[in-house]
Design a protein around this motif. Structure first.
Motif, PDB file in Angstrom:
ATOM      1  N   UNK A   1       7.437  -0.417 -10.873  1.00 19.25           N
ATOM      2  CA  UNK A   1       6.980  -1.627 -10.811  1.00 19.25           C
ATOM      3  C   UNK A   1       6.400  -2.432 -12.120  1.00 19.25           C
ATOM      4  N   UNK A   2       5.341  -1.973 -13.654  1.00 17.42           N
ATOM      5  CA  UNK A   2       4.783  -2.009 -14.620  1.00 17.42           C
ATOM      6  C   UNK A   2       6.885  -2.084 -15.062  1.00 17.42           C
ATOM      7  N   UNK A   3       7.448  -0.665 -15.252  1.00 17.02           N
ATOM      8  CA  UNK A   3       8.844  -1.319 -16.402  1.00 17.02           C
ATOM      9  C   UNK A   3       9.472  -2.516 -15.754  1.00 17.02           C
ATOM     10  N   UNK A   4       9.717  -3.315 -14.291  1.00 21.45           N
ATOM     11  CA  UNK A   4      10.302  -4.262 -14.110  1.00 21.45           C
ATOM     12  C   UNK A   4       9.213  -5.670 -14.245  1.00 21.45           C
ATOM     13  N   UNK A   5       8.316  -5.430 -14.679  1.00 19.18           N
ATOM     14  CA  UNK A   5       7.614  -6.963 -15.827  1.00 19.18           C
ATOM     15  C   UNK A   5       6.821  -7.066 -14.064  1.00 19.18           C
ATOM     16  N   UNK A   6       6.143  -5.632 -13.269  1.00 17.50           N
ATOM     17  CA  UNK A   6       5.083  -6.324 -12.329  1.00 17.50           C
ATOM     18  C   UNK A   6       3.979  -5.785 -12.585  1.00 17.50           C
ATOM     19  N   UNK A   7       2.666  -6.697 -12.079  1.00 14.96           N
ATOM     20  CA  UNK A   7       1.733  -6.312 -12.575  1.00 14.96           C
ATOM     21  C   UNK A   7       1.200  -5.495 -11.785  1.00 14.96           C
ATOM     22  N   UNK A   8       0.707  -4.504 -10.781  1.00 16.82           N
ATOM     23  CA  UNK A   8       0.081  -3.746  -9.874  1.00 16.82           C
ATOM     24  C   UNK A   8       0.556  -4.248  -8.486  1.00 16.82           C
ATOM     25  N   UNK A   9       0.011  -4.827  -8.169  1.00 15.65           N
ATOM     26  CA  UNK A   9      -0.205  -5.591  -6.650  1.00 15.65           C
ATOM     27  C   UNK A   9      -0.255  -4.155  -5.238  1.00 15.65           C
ATOM     28  N   UNK A  10       0.241  -3.019  -5.844  1.00 19.83           N
ATOM     29  CA  UNK A  10       0.797  -1.643  -4.653  1.00 19.83           C
ATOM     30  C   UNK A  10      -1.063  -1.141  -4.615  1.00 19.83           C
ATOM     31  N   UNK A  11      -1.833  -0.986  -3.055  1.00 28.65           N
ATOM     32  CA  UNK A  11      -2.569   0.259  -3.228  1.00 28.65           C
ATOM     33  C   UNK A  11      -3.119   0.899  -3.039  1.00 28.65           C
TER      34      UNK A  11
ATOM     35  N   UNK B   1       1.226  -1.210  -0.403  1.00 26.70           N
ATOM     36  CA  UNK B   1      -0.259   0.465  -0.102  1.00 26.70           C
ATOM     37  C   UNK B   1       0.578   1.788  -0.245  1.00 26.70           C
ATOM     38  N   UNK B   2       0.382   2.422  -0.786  1.00 27.43           N
ATOM     39  CA  UNK B   2       1.110   3.964  -0.521  1.00 27.43           C
ATOM     40  C   UNK B   2      -0.370   5.066  -0.360  1.00 27.43           C
ATOM     41  N   UNK B   3       0.681   5.721   0.506  1.00 29.44           N
ATOM     42  CA  UNK B   3      -0.695   6.234   1.063  1.00 29.44           C
ATOM     43  C   UNK B   3      -0.254   7.960  -0.147  1.00 29.44           C
TER      44      UNK B   3
END
Length: 490
Positions: free
Chosen positions: A227-237, A213-215
């Protein structure tokens, strides 16, 4: 100079154009992120994620007021619910540009087009973007260093805690996703960029392994882009971990985090129904410790940056430490040097602990490494490096949960062991030091004006937070005293 470093320097130089349009330091990277996202989707051939009407070529080919009006419309429309791609929508929600001069937008799009994108793709667009985030954090005028954990520290913690394929890794205060990206990189280095994994394992790593999470909305954008540029799709709200949002985060095998320092905004308390230790405190660090312990699966492990007050604060702080050492094996504390964060005067530590299989007497002893006493004056002229952590990593050992053979170095060394009984005799204070602390002498050696100013600001902020903490504890004591009198009267 590597190609990536060269491109980062050129991107950072575009901030002069942004400043000319009245855009502040802390808005630089957010403004560049919108443009870089469009360009990088083109470079990675992933533009199908965008509506055809809103792609890089459509923007770059325009001129003058037509381009600026188109850009404003693009930012507005890509954040709307009609956009099918959730990640695109999350990056652009409530997005707006501060650019007012059409010539400046044209200068930005032209300059970005002219960068060496072939070299950038070869070295990794994720590395390029991380370099830009780091450049922003190192510029003290931007203030970004307040939420940016130094990469050498992140990499040290990740190497020691050894993320594994199939594990859920959580950062409840994700910032720009430095810890999550480093954990992902560690796993990719061990699995040939995930090619050694099954299709199912690879899908888990890309879509489910990293959560958090990030506020802060603008920081959340930077996080998702990273995250996207490292190949990770989302995951942080986009969420407040200390609210009911935090209760909904999935349980983790590994937590890596550097929560924000200070008190909760407006002096508010956590609103979590599952909090029992920190429900009545506005001290965010203590509340984040409670979250982390509750977020762990049995046997889950943690690397967590905390300021010194977590180690010695009385009342709620002491109850937290006692509770932590009952439920978890707090096996290692790393006392970090001052000057490695934006706020120079803030003293910090890394807590390494593992959730027990039961809730009783999990901490038998705690090892403390003092990397603060007799250390150089870290700052702009002497940045933190990977080599600075080599001695600590060696004594920590190869077992992620602190079970490797360890040897106490005695009062003259940096590495000591303290039994649970010895800590109990200190009223469960973990603010343990034995070497002569030359922190003041180290700060006297600072020569860069920005480092000196940051040190002064850090000390002032720390003093203000200490005053707020004392005030809050007095309020709690008064309330408990009044409650006691009321019960006696009855």
């Amino acid at each position: 100079m590597s190609n990536t470093t060269d491109i980062v320097a050129k991107l950072w130089s575009l901030c002069h154009i942004l400043r000319d349009d009245g855009i502040t330091y802390n808005e630089y990277v957010t403004e560049l992120t919108y443009l870089l996202f469009l360009k990088m989707l083109e470079e990675t051939k992933k533009e199908e994620r965008l509506p055809k009407a809103y792609r890089w070529r459509e923007l770059a080919k325009r001129d003058g007021l037509d381009q600026l009006d188109y850009y404003k419309r693009l930012l507005l429309d890509l954040g709307k619910a009609e956009v099918k791609d959730g990640l695109v929508r999350a990056i652009f929600v409530d997005a707006q540009t501060r650019l007012r001069k059409p010539t400046n937008l044209k200068a930005l799009t032209s300059s970005i087009d002219q960068l060496d994108w072939f070299s950038a793709r070869e070295e990794g667009l994720g590395n390029l973007y991380e370099g830009l985030l780091q450049k922003n954090a190192e510029d003290k005028k931007s203030g970004a260093g307040q939420y940016f954990t130094p990469r050498p520290l992140i990499d040290c913690v990740v190497r020691l805690l050894r993320p594994q394929v199939g594990e859920v890794v959580q950062d409840p205060a994700a910032g720009t996703a430095g810890f999550l990206v480093a954990a992902d990189r560690y796993i990719k280095d061990k699995t040939d960029d995930l090619y050694k994994l099954t299709e199912q394992q690879g899908h888990f790593q890309r879509h489910s392994a990293f959560i958090g999470a990030e506020l802060v909305p603008d920081t959340h954008r930077l996080c998702l882009m990273n995250l996207l540029l490292h190949g990770i799709e989302g995951g942080v709200d986009l969420a407040d971990t200390l609210s009911p949002d935090g209760e909904r985060l999935p349980k983790a095998d590994l937590v890596l985090t550097n929560p924000p320092f200070g008190t909760k905004k407006g002096g508010g308390r956590p609103t979590r129904s599952d909090f029992s230790i920190t429900a009545d405190t506005s001290n965010k660090q203590l509340a984040f410790v409670e979250h982390v312990v509750r977020a762990l699966k049995p046997g889950g492990r943690v690397g967590m940056v905390v300021p010194d007050n977590v180690l010695f604060e009385d009342n709620t702080g002491r109850r937290m430490r006692t509770w932590l050492m009952e439920l978890c094996n707090l096996h290692t504390i790393l006392r970090l040097p001052t000057g490695i964060f934006y706020a120079q005067g803030v003293k910090t530590n890394v807590l390494f602990f593992q959730r027990g299989k039961t809730d009783k007497a999990n901490t038998k002893s705690t090892w403390v490494y003092d990397m603060r006493a007799n250390m150089p004056a870290f700052g702009k002229t002497r940045p933190l490096t990977v080599d600075d952590f080599a001695a600590f990593e060696k004594v920590y050992g190869r077992d992620a949960n602190g079970r490797a053979a360890r040897k106490d170095e005695g009062e003259g060394g940096r590495w000591r062991c303290f039994t649970r009984e010895a800590i109990g005799a200190r009223n469960d204070s973990l603010d343990i030091s034995w070497l002569r602390d030359t922190e003041a002498e180290a700060e006297e050696k600072l020569t860069d004006a920005e480092d000196i100013a940051a040190a002064i600001i850090g000390h002032l902020k720390a003093a203000l937070e200490d005053i707020e903490t004392v005030s809050e504890e007095l309020e709690i004591n008064e309330a408990e005293g009044a409650a006691g009198l009321s019960e006696a009267a009855e």
